[in-house]
Design a protein around this motif. Structure first.
Motif, PDB file in Angstrom:
ATOM      1  N   UNK A 191       1.105  57.806  58.487  1.00  0.00           N
ATOM      2  CA  UNK A 191      -0.378  57.348  59.203  1.00  0.00           C
ATOM      3  C   UNK A 191      -0.061  56.155  60.255  1.00  0.00           C
ATOM      4  N   UNK A 192       0.480  56.138  61.299  1.00  0.00           N
ATOM      5  CA  UNK A 192       0.853  54.926  61.999  1.00  0.00           C
ATOM      6  C   UNK A 192      -0.361  54.622  62.688  1.00  0.00           C
ATOM      7  N   UNK A 193      -0.364  53.364  63.196  1.00  0.00           N
ATOM      8  CA  UNK A 193       0.678  52.444  63.113  1.00  0.00           C
ATOM      9  C   UNK A 193       0.734  51.536  61.884  1.00  0.00           C
ATOM     10  N   UNK A 194       0.032  51.996  60.955  1.00  0.00           N
ATOM     11  CA  UNK A 194       0.077  50.943  59.841  1.00  0.00           C
ATOM     12  C   UNK A 194       0.030  51.944  58.449  1.00  0.00           C
ATOM     13  N   UNK A 195       1.348  52.653  58.230  1.00  0.00           N
ATOM     14  CA  UNK A 195       1.296  53.686  57.377  1.00  0.00           C
ATOM     15  C   UNK A 195       1.270  53.247  55.737  1.00  0.00           C
ATOM     16  N   UNK A 196       0.931  53.978  54.953  1.00  0.00           N
ATOM     17  CA  UNK A 196       0.730  53.600  53.622  1.00  0.00           C
ATOM     18  C   UNK A 196       2.126  54.126  52.908  1.00  0.00           C
ATOM     19  N   UNK A 197       2.722  53.040  52.380  1.00  0.00           N
ATOM     20  CA  UNK A 197       3.987  53.460  51.993  1.00  0.00           C
ATOM     21  C   UNK A 197       4.132  54.457  51.122  1.00  0.00           C
ATOM     22  N   UNK A 198       3.240  54.705  50.133  1.00  0.00           N
ATOM     23  CA  UNK A 198       3.045  55.761  49.414  1.00  0.00           C
ATOM     24  C   UNK A 198       2.935  57.069  49.781  1.00  0.00           C
ATOM     25  N   UNK A 199       2.739  57.332  51.015  1.00  0.00           N
ATOM     26  CA  UNK A 199       2.414  58.546  51.880  1.00  0.00           C
ATOM     27  C   UNK A 199       3.382  58.579  53.196  1.00  0.00           C
ATOM     28  N   UNK A 200       4.387  57.845  53.049  1.00  0.00           N
ATOM     29  CA  UNK A 200       5.297  57.878  54.089  1.00  0.00           C
ATOM     30  C   UNK A 200       6.408  58.490  53.747  1.00  0.00           C
ATOM     31  N   UNK A 201       6.854  59.265  54.637  1.00  0.00           N
ATOM     32  CA  UNK A 201       8.310  60.165  54.076  1.00  0.00           C
ATOM     33  C   UNK A 201       9.113  60.304  55.329  1.00  0.00           C
ATOM     34  N   UNK A 202      10.609  60.342  54.930  1.00  0.00           N
ATOM     35  CA  UNK A 202      11.538  60.404  55.778  1.00  0.00           C
ATOM     36  C   UNK A 202      12.119  61.763  55.790  1.00  0.00           C
ATOM     37  N   UNK A 203      12.829  62.197  56.929  1.00  0.00           N
ATOM     38  CA  UNK A 203      13.303  63.579  57.022  1.00  0.00           C
ATOM     39  C   UNK A 203      14.387  63.374  57.794  1.00  0.00           C
ATOM     40  N   UNK A 204      15.749  64.290  57.452  1.00  0.00           N
ATOM     41  CA  UNK A 204      16.681  64.107  58.243  1.00  0.00           C
ATOM     42  C   UNK A 204      16.244  64.952  59.742  1.00  0.00           C
TER      43      UNK A 204
END
Length: 452
Positions: A191-204
């Protein structure tokens, strides 16, 4: 004091006059002050978020949010974007084969129906997915999609794509490429521009050369913007200041109408009126046994002037009149009474100037969108376009503005078809558009006027 502040504009009441001003860009939030002032420097720097370096979208990493606010404030913003989307979409995605007309030595599309392919894509509502991508493409010149693989490679058999889904543009940021890589290899979703670290995911990032390498991957498709290596900016990026101006004029005029009454009149009151009021207050104080002070007269003056001003100011009193009486003052040897003198504020000149600015802003805005004003439903300089002008503009638009977006937009679906249906070589997907003909070339019973 600033009576009203809208964007980079303000209305100042000095007590004797009222002015509209353009504020310094450092004093307020606006797309022009945040993004344009920093040029394109942010494209070449990385930003740390939740312990990861990303490629920022905009100088404050919120370019999608700034574009959304800008178009919401511009009265025709989303209307024009919707018109562009409709022109691009046409009748929607259809399957076809590239063919050659040997007689004329020309390429053409031979449209076809393949229920096996369309039924498979209907499982995940490919039309809605593609339309969402089109909305992002028209706004941001790019879009994100998620590729979900089947589980077949886990047991050693051939892989397939299960489905493709649209990922909202504002939720995605490219992760800065690691050392040794020239392009980003991951996408961060939150949830940008200030995302919650617990709800941030990385994808290749999806790799078309090895499409089944990852169970889930994300691809970023875009129309390349000159000089911007990894991301693209909206086509109207250079017209954002004009869009901001066009969106702020209505508020400026509204604020002017609401506050201009404060400088509409010069009120002159006779001194004898206040002398009589002072005597009356002194009599009341004597009767009550109170001590008179000049503060009492000042307070009476404030109340009296407020009541008097209420009768001649404000939109609700437009067209009303006020009656005052003059009387002969023997000591002054002259008539005395209340006098109200309207102040010429050149309202007509002011409004006409604002209209001219608005027309220029509208023209600049449509130029930035890349859409002819004839097709955007904007009436410039009070000129209505003829049917032939609209038809000509539509044909020029279809000939020059649809091929590239079509190519980029349909690329994810094309990859899905190529991977999941290798036994159908040459089958392609694109947006189908009916060819609009002039009324004189249409049989009378099928013309628009005959079907009203």
């Amino acid at each position: 004091m600033i009576v009203r502040h809208i964007g980079n504009f303000g209305i100042i009441d000095t007590g004797s006059a009222m002015y509209s001003v353009s504020l310094g860009t450092h004093q307020s939030w606006s797309p022009s002050s945040i993004m344009l002032s920093s040029s394109n420097a942010y494209f070449k720097r990385k930003m740390s978020v939740n312990g990861e370096f990303i490629v920022p979208f905009g100088a404050n990493n919120d370019l999608p949010g700034e574009v959304r606010k800008l178009l919401d404030d511009f009265y025709a913003g989303e209307g024009i974007m919707g018109k562009i989307q409709g022109l691009q979409w046409g009748e929607g995605p259809r399957l076809y084969y590239d063919e050659i007309d040997d007689a004329q030595n020309k390429y053409y599309r031979r449209w076809t129906v393949d229920h096996e392919v369309t039924d498979d894509m209907e499982r995940w509502n490919y039309r809605e997915m593609l339309h969402r991508c089109l909305v992002d493409l028209t706004h941001m010149n790019g879009f994100f999609v998620k590729y979900v693989r089947t589980r077949a490679p886990r047991i050693g058999i051939g892989g397939k794509l299960h489905h493709i889904e649209h990922v909202p543009f504002q939720k995605c940021r490219l992760v800065w490429p690691p050392d040794g890589e020239s392009d980003p290899q991951e996408v961060m979703v939150g949830d940008w521009p200030t995302p919650d670290p617990t709800k941030t995911f990385k994808y290749p990032v999806f790799d078309p050369r090895n499409p089944y390498k990852h169970p889930v991957s994300i691809a970023y498709y875009r129309i390349y913007s000159f000089g911007k290596e990894w991301i693209s900016t909206p086509r109207f990026f250079g017209a954002m200041e004009w869009l901001e101006l066009a969106g702020g004029l209505a508020e400026i005029l509204k604020a002017y109408n609401e506050n201009s009454a404060a400088i509409s009149y010069h009120i002159e009151s006779p001194q004898s009126y206040w002398d009589a009021a002072k005597q009356r207050i002194e009599q009341i104080c004597h009767q009550r046994g109170e001590q008179y002070s000049d503060k009492m007269l000042d307070e009476f003056k404030d109340v009296a002037m407020e009541r008097f001003a209420e009768t001649i100011t404000g939109k609700q009193n437009a067209g009303k009149y006020m009656h005052t009486s003059n009387y002969w003052n023997a000591e002054a040897n002259a008539f005395e009474g209340w006098k109200v003198t309207p102040i010429d504020k050149k309202i007509r000149d002011y409004v006409e100037a604002q209209i001219k600015i608005s027309n220029k802003a509208d023209a600049a805005a449509t130029s930035g969108f890349g859409l002819d004003p004839v097709l955007s439903n904007l009436i410039l300089e009070n000129k209505l376009s003829s049917g032939s002008e609209k038809l000509y503009s539509l044909k020029v638009y279809n000939a020059s503005e649809t091929s590239i977006p079509d190519m980029v937009l349909c690329q994810p679906l094309q990859q899905y078809i190529n991977l999941n249906f290798p036994d159908k070589p040459g089958l392609r997907i694109g947006l189908y558009r009916n060819q609009v003909e002039s009324e004189q070339n249409v049989s009378p019973q099928n013309r628009v006027m005959a079907n009203e």
